[in-house]
Motif scaffolding. Sequence first.
Motif, mmCIF file in Angstrom:
data_model
loop_
_atom_site.group_PDB
_atom_site.id
_atom_site.type_symbol
_atom_site.label_atom_id
_atom_site.label_comp_id
_atom_site.label_asym_id
_atom_site.label_seq_id
_atom_site.Cartn_x
_atom_site.Cartn_y
_atom_site.Cartn_z
ATOM 1 N N PRO A 1 0.837 -1.345 -0.011
ATOM 2 C CA PRO A 1 0.034 -0.011 0.029
ATOM 3 C C PRO A 1 0.843 1.206 0.104
ATOM 4 N N PHE A 2 0.325 2.355 -0.538
ATOM 5 C CA PHE A 2 0.956 3.686 -0.734
ATOM 6 C C PHE A 2 1.222 4.257 0.773
ATOM 7 N N ALA B 1 -6.785 6.699 1.369
ATOM 8 C CA ALA B 1 -8.059 6.931 1.952
ATOM 9 C C ALA B 1 -8.973 5.895 1.133
ATOM 10 N N GLY B 2 -8.570 5.525 -0.129
ATOM 11 C CA GLY B 2 -9.389 4.492 -0.690
ATOM 12 C C GLY B 2 -9.457 3.179 -0.100
ATOM 13 N N TRP B 3 -8.425 2.897 0.654
ATOM 14 C CA TRP B 3 -8.420 1.611 1.645
ATOM 15 C C TRP B 3 -9.596 1.880 2.700
ATOM 16 N N ASP B 4 -9.504 3.063 3.283
ATOM 17 C CA ASP B 4 -10.485 3.269 4.167
ATOM 18 C C ASP B 4 -11.969 3.079 3.841
ATOM 19 N N ASP B 5 -12.266 3.752 2.753
ATOM 20 C CA ASP B 5 -13.771 3.418 2.480
ATOM 21 C C ASP B 5 -13.995 2.667 1.393
ATOM 22 N N LEU C 1 -12.737 -0.107 -7.023
ATOM 23 C CA LEU C 1 -13.721 -0.956 -6.546
ATOM 24 C C LEU C 1 -15.071 -0.458 -6.108
ATOM 25 N N ALA C 2 -15.511 0.399 -7.129
ATOM 26 C CA ALA C 2 -16.977 0.800 -7.107
ATOM 27 C C ALA C 2 -18.005 -0.231 -7.323
ATOM 28 N N GLY C 3 -17.607 -0.973 -7.895
ATOM 29 C CA GLY C 3 -18.474 -2.345 -8.372
ATOM 30 C C GLY C 3 -18.331 -3.547 -7.399
ATOM 31 N N LEU C 4 -17.298 -3.240 -6.345
ATOM 32 C CA LEU C 4 -17.090 -4.511 -5.400
ATOM 33 C C LEU C 4 -18.350 -5.247 -4.891
#
Length: 183
Positions: free
Chosen positions: A15-16, A58-62, A85-88
Amino acid sequence: MEREKIKAGELTLRPFEAEDIPWVYEVSLDPAVQRFLEIPNPYRMADAEYFVRKMAIAGWDDDSRAEFVIEDGAGERLGRVGFGLAGLGQGVAQIGYWLDPAARGRGVATAAVLMLCGWGFERLGLELIEWRAEVGNVASRRVAEKAGFRLEATLRQRLRHRGVRVDAWIGSMLPAELPTRPG
């Protein structure tokens, strides 16, 4: 979503971190990155900070993104690979990647894409991974095809680049189509 590292052979996807901001800035000045990615122009350090802090971390968090830095065995940063991951909830992710110019032409992107796809199918339970690129981005298409994505279509004016609609190639991969399970 819990942040994870993925290791296979000499490559690690991690992760970054905030320390990656100057590197993201430098890579984002590369003409190939500028040509095919929808990033600000001129690109500033604040843009790199926004990407790393507000999107990659932040993408990991949300649960909206799973973004990774590609590193070699010595810890040298080689590129970025990640999922939107909008379609997760429907079992779908969209893959994206870019490489530091010094890492190109060595199979790094293809290996990282295979690693990420294997992780996505196994850990996230993905049922479909989609790839899109602006028509003309032959390097991205070559990586996708080598990794096992099936080119499905050319979509008319599907992407926006610098405020202009452009055609896009689209491809996908199903779990059974992953050619190599990363070690």
